[in-house]
Scaffold this motif. Structure first.
Motif, PDB file in Angstrom:
ATOM      1  N   THR A   1       9.747   1.223   1.687  1.00 45.25           N
ATOM      2  CA  THR A   1       9.880   1.019   3.132  1.00 45.25           C
ATOM      3  C   THR A   1       9.079  -0.168   3.643  1.00 45.25           C
ATOM      4  OG1 THR A   1       8.086   2.586   3.603  1.00 45.25           O
ATOM      5  CG2 THR A   1      10.333   3.468   3.513  1.00 45.25           C
ATOM      6  N   ALA A   2       8.114  -0.648   2.858  1.00 42.09           N
ATOM      7  CA  ALA A   2       7.301  -1.807   3.258  1.00 42.09           C
ATOM      8  C   ALA A   2       7.095  -2.733   2.060  1.00 42.09           C
ATOM      9  CB  ALA A   2       5.964  -1.337   3.823  1.00 42.09           C
ATOM     10  N   PRO A   3       8.181  -3.298   1.511  1.00 44.82           N
ATOM     11  CA  PRO A   3       8.073  -4.104   0.294  1.00 44.82           C
ATOM     12  C   PRO A   3       7.227  -5.368   0.459  1.00 44.82           C
ATOM     13  CG  PRO A   3      10.257  -4.315   1.257  1.00 44.82           C
ATOM     14  CD  PRO A   3       9.576  -3.212   1.993  1.00 44.82           C
ATOM     15  N   ASP A   4       7.313  -6.031   1.610  1.00 45.31           N
ATOM     16  CA  ASP A   4       6.534  -7.259   1.815  1.00 45.31           C
ATOM     17  C   ASP A   4       5.043  -6.948   1.859  1.00 45.31           C
ATOM     18  OD1 ASP A   4       8.882  -8.706   1.894  1.00 45.31           O
ATOM     19  OD2 ASP A   4       8.984  -8.749   4.086  1.00 45.31           O
ATOM     20  N   GLU A   5       4.691  -5.870   2.554  1.00 50.29           N
ATOM     21  CA  GLU A   5       3.283  -5.489   2.639  1.00 50.29           C
ATOM     22  C   GLU A   5       2.744  -5.081   1.272  1.00 50.29           C
ATOM     23  OE1 GLU A   5       5.041  -5.192   6.646  1.00 50.29           O
ATOM     24  OE2 GLU A   5       5.667  -4.585   4.644  1.00 50.29           O
ATOM     25  N   PHE A   6       3.591  -4.434   0.465  1.00 48.23           N
ATOM     26  CA  PHE A   6       3.162  -4.053  -0.883  1.00 48.23           C
ATOM     27  C   PHE A   6       2.890  -5.298  -1.726  1.00 48.23           C
ATOM     28  CE2 PHE A   6       4.132  -2.924  -5.326  1.00 48.23           C
ATOM     29  CZ  PHE A   6       3.188  -1.918  -5.518  1.00 48.23           C
ATOM     30  N   ARG A   7       3.772  -6.271  -1.672  1.00 40.39           N
ATOM     31  CA  ARG A   7       3.557  -7.505  -2.447  1.00 40.39           C
ATOM     32  C   ARG A   7       2.295  -8.219  -1.991  1.00 40.39           C
ATOM     33  NH1 ARG A   7       9.316  -7.726  -2.204  1.00 40.39           N
ATOM     34  NH2 ARG A   7       9.245  -8.920  -0.257  1.00 40.39           N
ATOM     35  N   ARG A   8       2.070  -8.235  -0.691  1.00 40.62           N
ATOM     36  CA  ARG A   8       0.867  -8.890  -0.177  1.00 40.62           C
ATOM     37  C   ARG A   8      -0.388  -8.157  -0.629  1.00 40.62           C
ATOM     38  NH1 ARG A   8       0.059  -9.944   6.212  1.00 40.62           N
ATOM     39  NH2 ARG A   8       0.008  -7.661   6.198  1.00 40.62           N
ATOM     40  N   ALA A   9      -0.334  -6.824  -0.646  1.00 41.19           N
ATOM     41  CA  ALA A   9      -1.474  -6.041  -1.113  1.00 41.19           C
ATOM     42  C   ALA A   9      -1.775  -6.326  -2.583  1.00 41.19           C
ATOM     43  CB  ALA A   9      -1.209  -4.552  -0.903  1.00 41.19           C
ATOM     44  N   LEU A  10      -0.740  -6.419  -3.418  1.00 43.82           N
ATOM     45  CA  LEU A  10      -0.950  -6.753  -4.830  1.00 43.82           C
ATOM     46  C   LEU A  10      -1.646  -8.096  -4.972  1.00 43.82           C
ATOM     47  CD1 LEU A  10       2.453  -5.713  -6.460  1.00 43.82           C
ATOM     48  CD2 LEU A  10       0.241  -4.608  -6.807  1.00 43.82           C
ATOM     49  N   ALA A  11      -1.218  -9.084  -4.201  1.00 47.58           N
ATOM     50  CA  ALA A  11      -1.785 -10.434  -4.307  1.00 47.58           C
ATOM     51  C   ALA A  11      -3.223 -10.490  -3.822  1.00 47.58           C
ATOM     52  CB  ALA A  11      -0.925 -11.419  -3.514  1.00 47.58           C
ATOM     53  N   ASN A  12      -3.634  -9.503  -3.008  1.00 50.18           N
ATOM     54  CA  ASN A  12      -4.985  -9.500  -2.443  1.00 50.18           C
ATOM     55  C   ASN A  12      -5.820  -8.317  -2.917  1.00 50.18           C
ATOM     56  OD1 ASN A  12      -5.171 -11.760  -0.237  1.00 50.18           O
ATOM     57  ND2 ASN A  12      -3.122 -10.893  -0.068  1.00 50.18           N
ATOM     58  N   ALA A  13      -5.478  -7.750  -4.060  1.00 50.36           N
ATOM     59  CA  ALA A  13      -6.217  -6.589  -4.562  1.00 50.36           C
ATOM     60  C   ALA A  13      -7.681  -6.924  -4.793  1.00 50.36           C
ATOM     61  CB  ALA A  13      -5.578  -6.085  -5.852  1.00 50.36           C
ATOM     62  N   GLY A  14      -8.541  -5.955  -4.474  1.00 47.74           N
ATOM     63  CA  GLY A  14      -9.968  -6.137  -4.683  1.00 47.74           C
ATOM     64  C   GLY A  14     -10.621  -4.998  -5.443  1.00 47.74           C
ATOM     65  N   ARG A  15     -10.011  -3.801  -5.402  1.00 48.90           N
ATOM     66  CA  ARG A  15     -10.517  -2.644  -6.127  1.00 48.90           C
ATOM     67  C   ARG A  15      -9.347  -1.954  -6.809  1.00 48.90           C
ATOM     68  NH1 ARG A  15     -16.063  -2.733  -6.263  1.00 48.90           N
ATOM     69  NH2 ARG A  15     -16.041  -0.539  -6.840  1.00 48.90           N
ATOM     70  N   ILE A  16      -9.659  -1.251  -7.889  1.00 52.97           N
ATOM     71  CA  ILE A  16      -8.663  -0.468  -8.609  1.00 52.97           C
ATOM     72  C   ILE A  16      -9.356   0.756  -9.171  1.00 52.97           C
ATOM     73  CG2 ILE A  16      -9.023  -1.579 -10.871  1.00 52.97           C
ATOM     74  CD1 ILE A  16      -5.986  -1.495 -11.248  1.00 52.97           C
ATOM     75  N   GLY A  17      -8.595   1.817  -9.397  1.00 49.79           N
ATOM     76  CA  GLY A  17      -9.205   3.013  -9.961  1.00 49.79           C
ATOM     77  C   GLY A  17      -8.360   4.240  -9.704  1.00 49.79           C
ATOM     78  N   PHE A  18      -9.037   5.346  -9.361  1.00 47.10           N
ATOM     79  CA  PHE A  18      -8.335   6.607  -9.151  1.00 47.10           C
ATOM     80  C   PHE A  18      -9.105   7.451  -8.146  1.00 47.10           C
ATOM     81  CE2 PHE A  18     -10.886   6.579 -12.966  1.00 47.10           C
ATOM     82  CZ  PHE A  18     -11.599   7.761 -12.968  1.00 47.10           C
ATOM     83  N   THR A  19      -8.376   8.347  -7.493  1.00 45.78           N
ATOM     84  CA  THR A  19      -8.956   9.141  -6.419  1.00 45.78           C
ATOM     85  C   THR A  19      -8.667  10.627  -6.636  1.00 45.78           C
ATOM     86  OG1 THR A  19      -6.992   9.060  -4.996  1.00 45.78           O
ATOM     87  CG2 THR A  19      -8.537   7.217  -4.841  1.00 45.78           C
ATOM     88  N   PHE A  20      -9.494  11.447  -6.002  1.00 40.26           N
ATOM     89  CA  PHE A  20      -9.352  12.899  -6.102  1.00 40.26           C
ATOM     90  C   PHE A  20      -9.122  13.486  -4.711  1.00 40.26           C
ATOM     91  CE2 PHE A  20     -11.867  11.601  -9.738  1.00 40.26           C
ATOM     92  CZ  PHE A  20     -11.307  12.322 -10.780  1.00 40.26           C
TER      93      PHE A  20
END
Length: 254
Positions: A209-228
């Motif tokens: 539903t928000a493909p452009d925002e997803f691509r922009r988020a990938l290009a500007n990633a700063g953290r990665i991991g997992f959540t509980f």
């Protein structure tokens, strides 16, 4: 064809790249984004019986590079937890571990386990293998809704997220697709998610539903991991009803 990426190559060295051109301010980076990354020592040779773990090295294998939080305005949102997981002396047992608070929410709860990362726009997949050891009969529940199932979700986050989930920050955190959310239970588990699957944003949006925002988020990633979390939210925290330990066995980008 996109090139394969290892965690070191994904760009821990590019953490200083500004994101303002993409619409995300760089004024309030997530705590730890600009901190030096400690590289682990060279891995010792391992028995051929463990091929799946043989190549697990680099920043993700080093407990010092991970943060238990999140840390928001100087305060940890994982009460009762240390800032870092505990490194394991025996490489064959995994890279690092932490104990999940028990037996009730008042003892604490674990929310986010994250490390710095650079742009993910060339990544194809995230794969993680972990083990949960627990006393017989132990259950895992979200601290907001005791008695309901606790879950774990892979996630990534843009640099400079202000944690409000408003305006452009509605697209600052992305969590695993619904069918890749892992229910917490003892045993060894692997989850693998392609970056073109339907990741879920922090507020009511998805990659579809928000493909452009997803691509922009990938290009500007700063953290990665997992959540509980669970019923109340992907990263709203989990506790155990008995002694339980989470051990990371593998975490990689391709």
């Amino acid at each position: 064809m996109k090139r394969a990426l290892s965690l070191p190559a994904v760009g821990l060295a590019v953490l200083a790249v500004a994101a303002s051109a993409q619409g995300y301010p760089a004024a309030r980076p997530y705590p730890g984004v600009g901190t030096p990354v400690v590289m682990p020592p060279a891995a010792a040779p391992r028995p051929a019986a463990e091929p799946a773990r043989q190549n697990f090295s680099g920043p993700a294998a080093n407990a010092a590079n991970w943060e238990i939080g999140p840390i928001i305005r100087g305060r940890s949102r994982s009460p009762g937890m240390p800032l870092r997981p505990t490194p394991l002396p025996d490489a064959s047992a995994g890279a690092w571990s932490f104990d999940i608070p028990y037996p009730a929410p008042r003892a604490g709860h674990v929310h986010y386990i994250t490390m710095p990362v650079g742009p993910l726009d060339e990544a194809r997949k995230i794969t993680m293998t972990y083990r949960i050891d627990a006393a017989p009969g132990t259950q895992f529940h979200p601290q907001e809704y005791p008695g309901t199932p606790g879950t774990m979700s892979l996630y990534f986050q843009v640099r400079g997220d202000n944690w409000t989930a408003r305006d452009q920050y509605r697209f600052a955190r992305w969590y695993a697709p619904w069918d890749k959310v892992m229910r917490l239970e003892p045993g060894t588990h692997t989850v693998s998610i392609d970056m073109d699957e339907n990741w879920i944003a922090v507020v009511a949006f998805s990659r579809e539903t928000a493909p452009d925002e997803f691509r922009r988020a990938l290009a500007n990633a700063g953290r990665i991991g997992f959540t509980f979390g669970g019923k109340g939210g992907r990263g709203h925290g989990v506790y155990a009803t008995g002694p339980a330990r989470f051990t990371l066995l593998d975490f990689r980008l391709e």
